[in-house]
Design a protein around this motif. Structure first.
Motif, PDB file in Angstrom:
ATOM      1  N   LEU A 195       0.710  -1.238   0.000  1.00 15.32           N
ATOM      2  CA  LEU A 195       0.043  -0.101   0.032  1.00 15.32           C
ATOM      3  C   LEU A 195       0.661   1.246   0.056  1.00 15.32           C
ATOM      4  N   SER A 196       2.101   1.214   0.473  1.00 18.33           N
ATOM      5  CA  SER A 196       3.017   2.319   0.644  1.00 18.33           C
ATOM      6  C   SER A 196       4.514   2.028   0.699  1.00 18.33           C
ATOM      7  N   THR A 197       5.188   2.480  -0.167  1.00 18.85           N
ATOM      8  CA  THR A 197       6.675   2.413  -0.365  1.00 18.85           C
ATOM      9  C   THR A 197       7.486   2.805   0.990  1.00 18.85           C
ATOM     10  N   ASN A 198       6.793   3.618   1.761  1.00 13.75           N
ATOM     11  CA  ASN A 198       7.452   4.318   3.026  1.00 13.75           C
ATOM     12  C   ASN A 198       7.213   3.327   4.117  1.00 13.75           C
ATOM     13  N   GLU A 199       7.892   3.237   5.094  1.00 17.40           N
ATOM     14  CA  GLU A 199       7.705   2.712   6.420  1.00 17.40           C
ATOM     15  C   GLU A 199       6.483   3.366   6.974  1.00 17.40           C
ATOM     16  N   PRO A 200       5.609   2.480   7.623  1.00 13.05           N
ATOM     17  CA  PRO A 200       4.390   2.825   8.522  1.00 13.05           C
ATOM     18  C   PRO A 200       4.995   3.966   9.580  1.00 13.05           C
ATOM     19  N   SER A 201       4.271   4.908  10.018  1.00 17.06           N
ATOM     20  CA  SER A 201       4.398   5.903  11.043  1.00 17.06           C
ATOM     21  C   SER A 201       4.454   5.339  12.353  1.00 17.06           C
ATOM     22  N   PRO A 202       5.357   5.574  13.195  1.00 13.58           N
ATOM     23  CA  PRO A 202       5.260   5.091  14.607  1.00 13.58           C
ATOM     24  C   PRO A 202       4.241   5.804  15.242  1.00 13.58           C
ATOM     25  N   LEU A 203       3.408   6.487  14.794  1.00  9.62           N
ATOM     26  CA  LEU A 203       2.298   7.239  15.426  1.00  9.62           C
ATOM     27  C   LEU A 203       1.027   6.839  15.116  1.00  9.62           C
ATOM     28  N   LEU A 204       1.080   5.623  14.139  1.00 12.04           N
ATOM     29  CA  LEU A 204      -0.262   5.143  13.833  1.00 12.04           C
ATOM     30  C   LEU A 204      -1.007   4.595  14.778  1.00 12.04           C
ATOM     31  N   ALA A 205      -0.706   4.167  15.966  1.00  6.90           N
ATOM     32  CA  ALA A 205      -1.109   3.731  17.185  1.00  6.90           C
ATOM     33  C   ALA A 205      -2.274   4.919  17.770  1.00  6.90           C
ATOM     34  N   LEU A 206      -1.584   6.078  17.874  1.00 12.10           N
ATOM     35  CA  LEU A 206      -2.343   7.234  18.538  1.00 12.10           C
ATOM     36  C   LEU A 206      -3.431   7.571  17.467  1.00 12.10           C
ATOM     37  N   HIS A 207      -3.242   7.582  16.106  1.00 12.11           N
ATOM     38  CA  HIS A 207      -4.312   7.868  14.974  1.00 12.11           C
ATOM     39  C   HIS A 207      -5.391   6.635  15.372  1.00 12.11           C
ATOM     40  N   LEU A 208      -4.966   5.505  15.657  1.00  7.49           N
ATOM     41  CA  LEU A 208      -5.924   4.434  15.788  1.00  7.49           C
ATOM     42  C   LEU A 208      -6.852   4.900  17.074  1.00  7.49           C
ATOM     43  N   LEU A 209      -6.297   5.389  18.299  1.00  6.42           N
ATOM     44  CA  LEU A 209      -7.053   5.919  19.203  1.00  6.42           C
ATOM     45  C   LEU A 209      -8.256   6.820  18.787  1.00  6.42           C
ATOM     46  N   ASP A 210      -7.813   7.814  18.167  1.00  2.68           N
ATOM     47  CA  ASP A 210      -8.803   8.837  17.733  1.00  2.68           C
ATOM     48  C   ASP A 210      -9.910   8.196  16.964  1.00  2.68           C
ATOM     49  N   ILE A 211      -9.374   7.448  15.950  1.00  2.00           N
ATOM     50  CA  ILE A 211     -10.513   6.649  14.997  1.00  2.00           C
ATOM     51  C   ILE A 211     -11.387   5.867  15.884  1.00  2.00           C
ATOM     52  N   ILE A 212     -10.992   5.053  16.865  1.00  2.00           N
ATOM     53  CA  ILE A 212     -11.555   4.086  17.897  1.00  2.00           C
ATOM     54  C   ILE A 212     -12.796   4.932  18.391  1.00  2.00           C
ATOM     55  N   TYR A 213     -12.164   6.107  19.165  1.00  2.00           N
ATOM     56  CA  TYR A 213     -13.021   6.958  19.876  1.00  2.00           C
ATOM     57  C   TYR A 213     -14.243   7.610  19.114  1.00  2.00           C
ATOM     58  N   SER A 214     -13.907   7.919  17.812  1.00  2.00           N
ATOM     59  CA  SER A 214     -14.908   8.643  16.909  1.00  2.00           C
ATOM     60  C   SER A 214     -15.975   7.626  16.575  1.00  2.00           C
ATOM     61  N   TYR A 215     -15.407   6.568  16.183  1.00  2.00           N
ATOM     62  CA  TYR A 215     -16.494   5.394  15.882  1.00  2.00           C
ATOM     63  C   TYR A 215     -17.417   4.873  17.097  1.00  2.00           C
ATOM     64  N   CYS A 216     -16.921   4.657  18.179  1.00  4.44           N
ATOM     65  CA  CYS A 216     -17.599   4.532  19.322  1.00  4.44           C
ATOM     66  C   CYS A 216     -18.698   5.709  19.800  1.00  4.44           C
TER      67      CYS A 216
END
Length: 395
Positions: A195-216
């Motif tokens: 999906l991407s040639t770049n390494e995944p950002s180490p901050l994706l876990a924090l982005h996940l928190l934001d998304i989980i909260y918004s979904y709930c």
């Protein structure tokens, strides 16, 4: 008498020379006729004979008149259009009757300005919440702890369609709970490297928190039924999530939760319960993190379905083109981000979520320590809501 006998014995041609008063009645053939039918010129002698004759004559007369009238009734275009309008009105009235029987559906836009104000006051006071059956989030169900996905991220167990199950299976509470769990991806998840040639950002876990909260938040706002308003639900998610709606990139757990809590305490969503409601959503985030990566994938898959349903709904709606294009662009970008994070979650070890849940619990405990007693006065609670961001950042 002799005249009578002579007349009856005479040939038919003699009738033509006989005076009208001496012609035999054509009905009874016994008496001399004294009258003539104006319709068919039949000679008759009495009222009884007239009635016997008249029935046949009248039926013939009416039949001929009806046929002539029908032949003359050749409708023009205007007459046809009037008939079509009558049929359309009749069909519309039938549909209205069906809607009355099934229950009239009304939207917020159908209310007057005063009715909208009363409705909003009823929502803010919690009066309407008493009329709604409480919804149990799927992540609290026992079946959520046993979600199984394959190595490719697809479900190992597929829920049966209703037509393929018998009555005993449909009545099984465990089957109902399984069907309430959002299904995983239908097709295998792609590796992040594709999906991407770049390494995944180490901050994706924090982005996940934001998304989980918004979904709930969106699911609790819609009592678990986002399908009733996909576009409205999607707009709530984009408003709540800085990652999906604003392109935000939180760098700490505090920053991620701070934005979500601020939005929860904003005037647009304060009627949901303010800070206390937001802290409850943090508990939802912790619960989901402790379930497993499979539960998180099902959550993200459900959120992606929500976004896709909103995109389809927007295509069918007639709205301002520039506004529709802007919203569709945001939804498409959000859908791509959700899928990328879903593939990333699939590749993470299980213990990663346990550690992240512990950090979130510590943040929540600090916020609870600040709020203190829940029975604060409204003025104190407003001050706490205004200071949420500073509080979490200090923690």
């Amino acid at each position: 008498m002799a005249d009578s006998i002579a007349t009856s014995d005479a040939p038919s041609s003699s009738f033509q020379s006989t005076p009208p008063s001496r012609i035999i009645c054509r009905v009874c053939q016994k008496q001399f006729s004294q009258y003539t039918c104006p319709r068919c010129n039949t000679r008759y002698c009495s009222l009884h004979c007239y009635k016997s004759h008249s029935l046949r004559c009248t039926e013939s007369f009416m039949r001929e008149n009806v046929v002539d009238e029908l032949q003359q009734l050749r409708p023009d275009d205007e007459t046809k259009q009037k008939m079509l309008d009558i049929l359309k009105r009749f069909h519309s009235e039938e549909e209205m009757d069906d809607m009355d029987e099934d229950g009239w559906q009304i939207s917020f836009d159908d209310l007057s300005a005063e009715e909208k104000k009363r409705f909003q006051r009823a929502v803010a006071s919690g009066e309407l919440s008493k009329l709604i059956e409480p919804w149990e989030p799927w992540w609290f169900r026992p079946s959520a702890r046993t979600i199984c996905l394959s190595r490719e991220g697809t479900p190992l167990v597929q829920p049966l369609a209703k037509q393929e199950t018998n009555a005993s299976v449909l009545d099984d509470p465990e089957t109902d709970q399984l069907n309430d769990i959002p299904p995983g991806p239908e097709s295998p998840l792609l590796p992040v490297s594709k999906l991407s040639t770049n390494e995944p950002s180490p901050l994706l876990a924090l982005h996940l928190l934001d998304i989980i909260y918004s979904y709930c938040f969106a699911l609790r706002l819609y009592n678990g039924d986002w399908q009733s308003d996909p576009t409205g639900s999607a707009m709530v998610v984009l408003s709540m999530s800085s990652v999906l709606g604003q392109g935000g990139q939180p760098e700490t757990v505090s920053e991620a939760l701070s934005h979500c809590l601020q939005q929860t305490c904003s005037p647009a969503f304060r009627h949901m319960g303010g800070l206390q409601f937001g802290l409850g959503l943090v508990d939802d985030v912790v619960t989901l993190l402790l379930l497993s990566g499979s539960a998180l994938i099902c959550l993200l898959c459900d959120l992606r379905c929500l976004i896709q349903a909103s995109e389809r709904e927007l295509k069918s709606k007639k709205s301002q083109k520039s506004k529709r294009v802007e919203i569709k662009s945001k939804l498409k970008l959000a859908e791509r981000k959700i899928y990328f994070i879903m593939c990333w979650v699939h590749e993470q070890p299980g213990d990663a979520w346990t550690s992240l849940a512990a950090i979130v619990k510590a943040e929540k405990a600090s916020a609870m320590e600040f709020t203190g007693n829940r029975n604060k006065t409204p003025r104190m609670e407003k001050k706490m809501e205004a200071g949420v961001k500073a509080l979490i950042e200090e923690v």
